[in-house]
Write a protein that holds these residues in place. Structure first.
Motif, short mmCIF file in Angstrom:
data_model
loop_
_atom_site.label_atom_id
_atom_site.label_comp_id
_atom_site.label_asym_id
_atom_site.label_seq_id
_atom_site.Cartn_x
_atom_site.Cartn_y
_atom_site.Cartn_z
N UNK A 23 0.83 -1.21 0.00
CA UNK A 23 0.00 0.00 0.00
C UNK A 23 0.86 1.25 0.00
N UNK A 24 1.97 1.19 0.73
CA UNK A 24 2.89 2.34 0.73
C UNK A 24 3.42 2.58 -0.69
N UNK A 25 3.82 1.49 -1.37
CA UNK A 25 4.32 1.64 -2.75
C UNK A 25 3.24 2.22 -3.66
N UNK A 26 2.01 1.76 -3.46
CA UNK A 26 0.90 2.25 -4.29
C UNK A 26 0.63 3.73 -4.00
N UNK A 27 0.61 4.08 -2.73
CA UNK A 27 0.31 5.47 -2.36
C UNK A 27 1.41 6.42 -2.83
#
Ligand SMILES: [Zn+2]
Length: 171
Positions: A23-27
């Motif tokens: 999710x961090x990579x996506x955000x």
């Protein structure tokens, strides 16, 4: 908790990470969502689909292939727990590691000389080569792609991942 398969920009499998990291990579827009679960994550301000497969926006160079020894377990895994002679899948306990050119005749324990064989086929083949025994291998054995192999070993129930993970013979 799910884990997330990370694909390189080229769609090659790269690694497996936690949902949180994904999710961090996506955000941060370092990755895009390729496949998501039906359920959603509820964060303070938003609801997000649970990522299952993400793809990095930038290409990551993969380190050179790590040498991995063929063991009974790794060969059975490569051969999908299937006898490479008759094609049955009798279960892990009933599979053996067959030396294609028998050890007694100088055959090595190398990726291209070992294959999963059921006990029946192994006994039937005995001290012969496949040609001599008239038992043809279903596919030419080779060294599995290291990373694909690792991922497959970890994948377990994650059927969804299987279309992104291929075992390549040779290299
Ligand atoms: Zn068999």
């Amino acid at each position: 908790m799910h884990r997330v398969l990370v694909l390189n920009a080229t769609y090659e499998p790269l690694s497996i990470i936690s949902v949180q990291r994904a999710i961090i990579l996506l955000l941060k827009e370092k990755a895009e969502l390729i496949e998501a679960a039906e359920e959603r994550l509820h964060a303070a301000r938003a609801s997000l689909p649970v990522p299952l497969v993400i793809r990095l926006v930038y290409y990551v160079r993969i380190p050179r292939q790590v040498t991995m020894a063929p063991t009974r377990h790794s060969v059975l895994l490569r051969d999908n727990f299937t006898c490479q002679y008759c094609g049955t899948a009798p279960g892990r306990a009933n599979l053996t590691l067959d030396h294609i050119l028998p050890r007694s005749r100088g055959g090595q324990t190398s990726w291209d000389n070992v294959a999963a064989a059921c006990k029946t086929c192994n006994v039937r083949k005995g001290n012969r080569t496949p040609e001599e025994a008239g038992m043809l291998l279903r596919r030419r054995p080779g060294r599995p792609h290291y990373l694909a192999f690792l991922l497959l070993a970890q994948a377990g129930a994650q059927d969804l991942w299987s279309k992104y993970i291929f075992l390549e013979a040779g290299t």
